[in-house]
Design a protein around this motif. Structure first.
Motif, PDB file in Angstrom:
ATOM      1  N   ASP A  32       0.810  -1.227   0.000  1.00 19.12           N
ATOM      2  CA  ASP A  32       0.000   0.000   0.000  1.00 19.12           C
ATOM      3  C   ASP A  32       0.844   1.277   0.000  1.00 19.12           C
ATOM      4  O   ASP A  32       0.312   2.377   0.068  1.00 19.12           O
ATOM      5  N   ASN A  33       2.168   1.116  -0.078  1.00 17.88           N
ATOM      6  CA  ASN A  33       3.043   2.286  -0.159  1.00 17.88           C
ATOM      7  C   ASN A  33       4.137   2.061  -1.208  1.00 17.88           C
ATOM      8  O   ASN A  33       5.313   2.263  -0.951  1.00 17.88           O
ATOM      9  N   THR A  82      -3.078   8.306   8.443  1.00 16.79           N
ATOM     10  CA  THR A  82      -2.658   9.181   7.349  1.00 16.79           C
ATOM     11  C   THR A  82      -2.509  10.608   7.851  1.00 16.79           C
ATOM     12  O   THR A  82      -2.997  10.955   8.924  1.00 16.79           O
ATOM     13  N   SER A  83      -1.851  11.408   7.091  1.00 16.84           N
ATOM     14  CA  SER A  83      -1.696  12.850   7.346  1.00 16.84           C
ATOM     15  C   SER A  83      -1.125  13.168   8.723  1.00 16.84           C
ATOM     16  O   SER A  83      -1.796  13.779   9.530  1.00 16.84           O
ATOM     17  N   ARG A  85       1.380   9.888   7.309  1.00 18.87           N
ATOM     18  CA  ARG A  85       1.368   8.425   7.334  1.00 18.87           C
ATOM     19  C   ARG A  85       2.256   7.989   8.496  1.00 18.87           C
ATOM     20  O   ARG A  85       3.439   8.326   8.556  1.00 18.87           O
ATOM     21  N   ARG A  86       1.650   7.246   9.427  1.00 15.34           N
ATOM     22  CA  ARG A  86       2.375   6.808  10.620  1.00 15.34           C
ATOM     23  C   ARG A  86       1.620   5.685  11.307  1.00 15.34           C
ATOM     24  O   ARG A  86       0.439   5.462  11.034  1.00 15.34           O
TER      25      ARG A  86
END
Length: 134
Positions: A32-33, A82-83, A85-86
């Motif tokens: 997904d990344n 997200t915002s 991403r962590r």
């Protein structure tokens, strides 16, 4: 002395060498990344480190009290946000197969698990959800 040497291998893959032991860990970016997801991602290792650390500290406490926890497992689930991403949550479920523990032993093991260095090193915004299946 340095702890590790990490080399970027291309294609969003790294190889980390543990300098003391010579052991290696490969990481891949997750699917997904933009990655292949063929190995632990760095954030997988972060979450997995918490479970491993908790088991290690429980093992120390158990050894000091002659409590057998060999074969104990923990399943780790990482939740990403997200915002930015962590990692936002880490869920850990411990399973103690075929063992009976006293209430005092359970309390010692649960308390020791939550005093591991990784637990204290994670940012307080990362929610840690821990379940002990006795």
């Amino acid at each position: 002395m340095a702890t590790s040497l990490v080399v970027y291998k291309g294609e969003l893959r790294t190889e980390a060498l543990h300098l003391q032991s010579g052991e290696k860990i490969i990481t891949d970016a997750p699917v997904d990344n933009h990655g292949k997801g063929e190995a632990f991602s760095p954030t997988d290792l972060l979450a997995t480190s918490l479970g491993s650390c908790m088991l290690t500290i429980m093992g120390i406490a158990a050894r000091e009290r002659n409590i057998d926890i060999e074969g104990t497992t923990c399943e780790v689930t990482k939740i990403m946000g997200t915002s930015p991403r962590r990692v936002t949550e880490i869920h850990i479920s411990f399973n103690f197969p075929g063992r009976q523990f006293s209430d005092k032993e359970k309390a010692v093991l649960e308390q020791s698990a939550k005093t591991c260095p990784v637990w204290y090193s994670l940012h307080p915004d990362i929610q840690k959800v821990v379940e002990f299946k006795w």
